[in-house]
Motif scaffolding. Structure first.
Motif, PDB file in Angstrom:
ATOM      1  N   TYR A   1       0.739  -1.353  -0.482  1.00 43.00           N
ATOM      2  CA  TYR A   1      -0.102  -0.300  -0.036  1.00 43.00           C
ATOM      3  C   TYR A   1       1.138   0.826  -0.572  1.00 43.00           C
TER       4      TYR A   1
ATOM      5  N   ASP B   1       0.843   8.463   0.747  1.00 44.35           N
ATOM      6  CA  ASP B   1       0.725   9.372   0.810  1.00 44.35           C
ATOM      7  C   ASP B   1       1.642  10.048  -0.168  1.00 44.35           C
TER       8      ASP B   1
ATOM      9  N   TYR C   1      -1.508   9.880  -6.523  1.00 47.02           N
ATOM     10  CA  TYR C   1      -2.665   9.955  -5.811  1.00 47.02           C
ATOM     11  C   TYR C   1      -3.069  11.468  -5.259  1.00 47.02           C
TER      12      TYR C   1
ATOM     13  N   ALA D   1      -5.320  11.932   0.747  1.00 48.99           N
ATOM     14  CA  ALA D   1      -4.826  11.543   2.147  1.00 48.99           C
ATOM     15  C   ALA D   1      -5.336  12.399   2.702  1.00 48.99           C
TER      16      ALA D   1
ATOM     17  N   ASP E   1      -9.522  12.744   3.106  1.00 50.05           N
ATOM     18  CA  ASP E   1     -10.024  11.678   4.313  1.00 50.05           C
ATOM     19  C   ASP E   1     -10.174  11.464   5.521  1.00 50.05           C
TER      20      ASP E   1
ATOM     21  N   ARG F   1     -11.389   8.358   8.373  1.00 52.36           N
ATOM     22  CA  ARG F   1     -10.582   7.043   8.219  1.00 52.36           C
ATOM     23  C   ARG F   1     -10.353   6.728   9.880  1.00 52.36           C
TER      24      ARG F   1
ATOM     25  N   ASN G   1      -0.947   4.102   6.633  1.00 54.18           N
ATOM     26  CA  ASN G   1      -1.673   4.725   5.445  1.00 54.18           C
ATOM     27  C   ASN G   1      -3.528   3.509   4.142  1.00 54.18           C
TER      28      ASN G   1
ATOM     29  N   HIS H   1      -4.546   2.776   1.828  1.00 56.76           N
ATOM     30  CA  HIS H   1      -5.810   2.602   0.048  1.00 56.76           C
ATOM     31  C   HIS H   1      -6.260   1.826  -0.322  1.00 56.76           C
ATOM     32  N   SER H   2      -7.409   1.582   0.503  1.00 59.65           N
ATOM     33  CA  SER H   2      -8.624   0.070  -0.463  1.00 59.65           C
ATOM     34  C   SER H   2      -9.862   1.020  -0.643  1.00 59.65           C
TER      35      SER H   2
ATOM     36  N   ASP I   1     -10.301   3.629   3.355  1.00 58.48           N
ATOM     37  CA  ASP I   1      -8.934   3.781   3.382  1.00 58.48           C
ATOM     38  C   ASP I   1      -8.988   3.766   5.408  1.00 58.48           C
TER      39      ASP I   1
ATOM     40  N   TYR J   1     -10.432  -1.575  -6.180  1.00 58.56           N
ATOM     41  CA  TYR J   1      -9.601  -2.165  -5.323  1.00 58.56           C
ATOM     42  C   TYR J   1     -10.062  -4.192  -5.542  1.00 58.56           C
TER      43      TYR J   1
END
Lengths: 408, 859
Positions: free
Chosen positions: A3, A8, A13, A18, A21, A25, A67, A69-70, A73, A349
């Motif tokens: 990941y 970040d 991305y 980041a 979110d 999160r 972090n 991300h999927s 998040d 994902y």
């Protein structure tokens, strides 16, 4: 491969995502005594480290925030074991305030009485701050224990903790216990269940899968997060370890094959493997996530790769593939015992993996259609989620504007 | 019941015996408690008869089915309404019109198809049904047939997942993917009477995961089904086939439903959302009572049949929780039952015991009144169970079906590893089971069939196993089972434990090896000595061997002494030998005879006296050594011992006979020596080991203790090793770590120059002279560390003191009387038993308690 590769710092991305979110999160905290295996778990599950390599991990000295991300998040906090969180200088509010799940790792091969005392104090403190935390106890390193010993250990730990909590007047705190080891799939299964509790759409997804299974004669269906190999939902029939393992292995196979055969067209980049993972991740339909539009554009050629992956993987099993013009990975593996593994990409994902009997699979067209319906339903679910977020964002913007208006 | 309990008690006792002697007991047949009913025995009478007829009748049967259809359905309708009284039968008749239209069509459909397949199935049964019970498929029961139960199948044209029977077992509801039917079931056949699928489709029906028939009959009959798409559906099937109610309160899928056996309107549901809910079907608008285990999916729930309020739920985490319906806030009891989820639960009809199946592939039986939270029985299974059910009227029997497994197995919980019966009627996974009564098991399967199986007639899987077995433990005790194909308890009684030979515990090496004489000088004495030692250690065979060796290699004068023993047989023996000697024929023959007697000890006592007499006669005038060799005998003897693993004997024999010129080279002697020395080292008999290696003539063995001669030393203060590399600043005089002088005398505290002696255990060193002085007085270390550096000294001291005391006593008692015998030194060995002793190797001879080693004096 992990990941963090597109975390970040990933230029694709960008940081803004980041930041955006961050508030919503959920946090997943890994706690436990030192040398109980927290960092190893984090590395193996989220960074695809080989379990044998974890022997050489340094002990963690500061809180390691990771972090993820999927599909959802979330943030994994790896705590150093020797830290005293309940030092008055430590801000328990800040730590436990937003925690979704607290995973407490106990080394089962060690004398665990000290760990249990720590667990108790952790639970008591965390519950006081945030009663919504779900507590998960990983009875870890069970690979070295015999079957009988495993269940005795779990029984002992479970009994001791629940009794202690009951004595402390916290009968309502529910602890879930898992026997885990990084050397097999048990850690992934345990994490699957932990993550599932953080997913608000779980009942919907489960219901969708139930209906899909019932109507298509599918024995078992998993919705996998491809990179971590965690399943975020499954139908309500019990999950036995073999079916989970075989599906998880299938993902490995598909990824491996795509990394071999899906590579040729791009070719130029040096970090071939990681990039290819990226390509794998680009299994997406453009309309799912508008935010990644620029990414789609920049990596447009990856789509053809994904298709190629699908067809190659399909051809591996000597079956015609139905990539049918949409940019989806798809694969079918027929196994010797009459079981068919059916994989289809759902979104960026997620992949749907179904286990079904060969005779059921004769009606493949029907299954394809049902899966298609399932995907549409999934899209609607996430549409709702995104709409919700957009609405909230808009409100926030309006609020900001209002604030701006009232600002001098 | 009481009898059963008594049997288990007995079993427990016997198992204890098992444990004690570490015996691998055989699996022994557990037969049915009742006599086997010959009328329904497989292979005899009706079962095979039907199978035989079927191949010829296959087509005809199908045709007949079509013809008989209307009467068949009529007959079943009759049987259906006969459950209720006459008043209601008219009502049900009136209602017949409601559903009979489509139900009849369906019946026709399935009837003809099933009829066709019936012939096929029966044909297959006839063709392949050798030995087993023939599969008889009779769809249309003839009126008044009083045949015993048969095994039959009913094809429902859809994958089946669950079944449930009406309280009187005349009807059964089967559900599955696309199927929702009620069958009327008789002893020999099943017939579809209601098909609720069409009603269901109007209500978004997509298959049912589970079905339960409410405990009411007649007009109030209700069934509850569990839709794959969520809701619990309550059907009213007593009067009309309609949906009574949908229950949709669960937020996630429901896994199991369960009717209260006593209160017909109470229904429990276990759901993925972590709750067990209780519904009162009379109160339509009231939400169910919620029993919540946070964050733990509920897989199973069951009512206690003997209680109104007691329920048990099984969870995904492997926990079982017992709830009291009157207190829904907390569970009464919670314990961990399985690793991984609980898949199935069933209360024993007694209400006390609970069987649970789980992902860890076991069925566990729990005593719910016990506080221990420990299972009382565990049955390992081939896969995890999807359903378990206790067999009615059989306290210990339990049936289970498994995930991905077509067979259904019946277990006796007392005998967990081998199923009593394996029912393999299905082609695909069996999904649910239900006992109709003690002997008839109903199953449904993914192969779309409902099957009724007569269990009693089946060949028991346990019977197939070899029923006799034996095992021996390391003490030479033998346990065996007698495979009486009778009751469990007769088997238990027949378990015999019989030591077949005296406890032949090996002589403790520290006993005999230290005492075996290995001096090569005087063979005769050494042999006699060793023979005595071996005899005292109960090693009769070894003792005999030594005696034989003594006879082989000793002077003839000694032999004549032996001959002096009165005996009758030697006369005959000597006569014959004498004659042969005189005629000087075949001298070697006699020789080989005698050697045979030596090697085969069992014959020894009969022919043995011949040997001494032979010697005596031969030698009487000319005391020369025997001109015949014993090589062959010795060879055999050594081979024998090395086969037995007795390197001790091999080595000592070799050492004793080391000086014998005639002895050949033994190729394996080096090996024997090696392993013997190794063995001695393990027993920490270092000096013996050294002595053995010294005495050995083999150069590789002899030089063994010249190989590693480095002694590593450690500081006597801090116990850290002193490094032997280049001298440090302090050289070897002081320890690097604690900086104390290494070689100081513990008595005068001066540095020792010259010979430094030290105790190897407490590592305190002395001047040699000081040590000698000190230890002639005391056994204890002079530093005060408490170590007995000279235990021999201590012993001598004690003996000395004892002697003094005794002398004083004697002097006090007898005054002048001087005792001649030394009380501290009894004759070294008890008198040698007569060697005509009844053979110690006899099976009947018992030496139960005599396995202790006689303590030897150090000679």
């Amino acid at each position: 491969m992990s990941y963090s590769d597109y975390g970040d710092n990933d230029p694709i991305y960008g940081d803004d995502l980041a930041d955006e979110d961050r508030e919503s999160r959920p946090r997943l905290m890994l706690m436990g005594l030192r040398r109980s295996g927290k960092s190893s778990i984090q590395r193996v599950v989220f960074h695809k480290m080989s379990p044998t390599e974890t022997l050489f991990l340094e002990s963690t000295s500061k809180i390691n925030k990771d972090n993820i991300h999927s599909f959802i998040d979330f943030q994994v906090w790896d705590f150093p074991g020797q830290m005293d969180f309940f030092d008055p200088t430590f801000d328990t509010e800040a730590i436990f305030g937003e925690v979704g799940a607290l995973v407490f790792v106990i080394d089962s091969q060690d004398d665990y009485m000290e760990a249990l005392a720590r667990l108790h104090s952790t639970v008591v403190a965390a519950y006081r701050v945030n009663p919504n935390i779900t507590f998960e106890v990983f009875i870890h390193k069970v690979d070295g224990l015999s079957e009988d010993y495993k269940i005795d250990t779990q029984r002992d730990i479970q009994q001791t903790t629940t009794d202690e909590l009951a004595d402390a007047g916290l009968e309502n705190v529910q602890l879930a216990f898992y026997l885990t080891s990084i050397y097999d799939h048990s850690i992934f299964e345990a994490f699957s269940k932990v993550i599932q509790k953080l997913i608000p759409q779980l009942p919907t997804l489960e219901n969708l899968l139930n209906i899909l299974c019932a109507n298509s004669g599918i024995e078992k269906a998993f919705l996998f997060d491809v990179i971590s190999k965690i399943y975020i939902a499954t139908d309500s029939s019990p999950v036995d370890s073999q079916s989970y393992e075989i599906c998880s292995d299938m993902i490995d196979v598909i990824i491996d094959i795509s990394s071999i055969y899906g590579r040729a067209a791009i070719g130029a980049k040096s970090q071939a493997y990681l990039e290819d993972q990226d390509g794998q991740e680009e299994w997406s339909r453009p309309d799912i996530d508008s935010r990644s539009d620029d990414r789609e554009a920049s990596n447009g050629d990856n789509h053809s790769q994904a298709v190629a992956t699908g067809s190659r993987a399909g051809s591996l099993s000597n079956l015609p593939t139905q990539t049918g013009g949409n940019h989806e990975a798809f694969s079918v593996i027929k196994m010797g015992n009459g079981t068919v593994l059916y994989l289809r990409e759902v979104n960026k994902y997620l992949a749907l993996i179904c286990l079904l009997r060969a005779e059921t699979f004769e009606k493949q067209g029907l299954i394809d259609y049902n899966v298609h319906c399932f995907k549409e339903a999934m899209d609607q679910v996430f549409e709702l989620k995104r709409a919700e977020r957009n609405r909230r964002e808009m409100e926030a913007n309006q609020q900001q504007q209002l604030n701006g208006m009232y600002d001098p | 019941m009481a009898q059963e309990a008594a049997r288990t008690g007995e079993k427990g006792k016997d198992q204890e015996v098992h444990g004690k002697v570490a015996v691998v007991a055989a699996e022994v047949v557990v037969a049915e408690e009742e006599d086997v009913d010959t009328a329904i025995h497989p292979g005899s009478g009706s079962g095979s008869g039907l199978g035989m007829i079927a191949p010829g009748m296959g087509i005809g049967l199908g045709g007949l089915g079509g013809n008989n259809l209307s009467s068949g359905s009529k007959g079943n309708n009759n049987s259906y309404s006969s459950n209720s009284n006459n008043n209601t039968s008219s009502v049900s008749k009136g209602n017949n019109n409601n559903y009979s239209s489509h139900s009849n069509i369906n019946t026709l459909h399935t009837g003809s198809r099933a009829g066709g397949s019936a012939g096929g199935a029966a044909g297959a049964g006839g063709a392949g049904g050798a030995g087993g019970a023939g599969v008889a498929t009779t769809l249309f029961p003839s009126e008044g047939s009083s045949k015993p139960h048969n095994t039959y199948k009913f094809d429902t044209n859809g994958t089946l997942w669950a079944l449930s029977a009406s309280p009187d077992f005349s009807m059964v509801a089967v559900v599955g993917r696309d199927v929702l039917k009620i069958l009327s079931v008789s002893d020999n056949s099943a017939e579809e009477i209601v098909n609720l699928k069409t009603v269901g489709i109007r209500n978004n029906f997509a298959g049912s995961m589970d079905v339960k028939w409410g405990p009411t009959t007649g007009r109030d009959a209700k069934i509850a089904t569990l839709g794959t798409n969520g809701p619990i559906v309550i059907w009213d099937v007593g009067t009309q086939n309609k949906i009574d109610r949908h229950i949709k309160e669960h937020t996630r899928a429901v896994n199991r439903i369960c009717f209260s056996p006593q209160e017909p309107n109470l229904l429990l549901s276990a759901s993925q959302d972590g709750t067990v809910r209780l519904w009162d079907l009379r109160a339509r608008d009231r939400p169910g009572v919620v029993m919540e285990a946070k964050a733990d999916n509920v897989r199973e729930v069951q009512f206690n049949p003997m209680s109104m309020t007691d329920i048990v739920a099984g969870y995904e985490s492997g926990n079982l929780q017992r709830w009291d319906l009157r207190n829904a806030s907390t569970s009464e009891k919670k314990f961990m039952a399985h690793m991984g989820f609980v898949t199935s639960l069933d209360f024993h009809p007694s209400g006390r015991f609970l069987a649970s199946g789980g992902r860890d592939k076991t069925i566990k039986v729990w005593d719910m009144e016990d506080e221990k939270r420990r299972e009382i029985h565990t049955i390992p299974t081939i896969q995890y169970t999807t359903k378990v059910q206790w067999r009615p009227n059989k306290t210990y029997h339990i049936a289970a079906c498994f995930k991905d497994e077509s067979s259904v197995q019946v277990f006796d919980v007392r005998r967990p590893y081998v199923p009593l019966n394996v029912l393999s009627q299905h082609d695909k996974d069996a999904t649910a089971i239900l006992w109709k009564d003690t002997d008839v098991l109903w199953t449904v399967s993914k192969d779309k069939t409902f099957t009724s199986t007569h269990v009693k007639g089946l060949v028991s899987a346990a019977d197939m196993l070899p029923s006799g077995n034996a095992a021996m433990n390391c003490f030479g005790q033998l346990a065996f089972t007698v495979g009486a194909k009778g009751n469990l308890d007769t088997f238990e009684k027949d378990l015999v434990l019989k030591p077949s030979r005296p406890n032949a515990r090996p002589v403790a090496l520290d006993g005999s090896s230290e005492n075996y004489s290995t001096e090569g000088g005087n063979v005769r004495e050494a042999c006699e000595h060793n023979s005595n030692i071996a005899w005292q250690a109960n090693r009769y065979r070894d003792s005999q061997t030594w005696t034989a060796l003594k006879l082989f290699y000793s002077d003839m004068a000694e032999s004549s002494v032996v001959v002096a023993q009165p005996d009758t047989t030697p006369v005959v023996g000597s006569e014959s030998v004498l004659t042969s000697n005189k005629t000087t024929i075949d001298h070697d023959d006699d020789d080989s005879d005698s050697s045979d007697t030596v090697t085969h000890h069992s014959h020894m006592q009969q022919s043995r006296p011949a040997i001494p007499s032979l010697f005596a006669i031969k030698v009487s005038d000319a005391p020369v050594k025997r001109d015949w060799s014993h090589e062959d005998t010795i060879n055999k003897m050594l081979e024998f011992y090395s086969e037995q693993g007795e390197v001790q004997m091999c080595v000592t024999i070799l050492l004793v006979l080391a000086d014998e010129k005639s002895l050949p080279e033994f190729p394996r002697s080096q090996q024997w020596f090696g392993s013997y020395i190794d063995l001695l080292s393990r027993f920490k008999l270092w000096s013996v080991a050294t002595a053995v290696s010294q005495a050995c003539k083999d150069p590789s063995i002899h030089s063994m203790n010249q190989d590693s001669t480095t002694i590593h030393t450690s500081c006597s203060h801090c116990m850290k090793p002193i490094l032997t590399r280049a001298p440090t600043s302090s050289g070897f005089w002081a320890c690097d770590r604690c900086h104390k002088v290494l070689s100081s005398c513990s008595i005068c505290h001066k540095t020792v120059r010259g010979i430094f002696t030290w105790c190897a255990q407490c590592s305190h060193g002395f001047h040699l002279q000081h040590a000698q002085e000190w230890f002639s007085q005391s056994a204890e270390c002079p530093t005060g560390c408490g170590h007995q550096c000279f235990p021999e000294m201590l012993k001598i001291q004690q003996e000395h003191e004892l002697l003094l005391q005794q002398q004083q006593q004697q002097q006090q008692e007898k005054g002048t009387d001087e005792s001649t015998g030394d009380p501290m030194h009894p004759p070294p060995y008890p008198p040698r038993p007569h060697h005509e002793h009844h053979s110690p190797y006899s099976i009947h001879h018992s030496h139960h308690g005599s396995n202790s080693v006689v303590p030897y004096n150090v000679t």
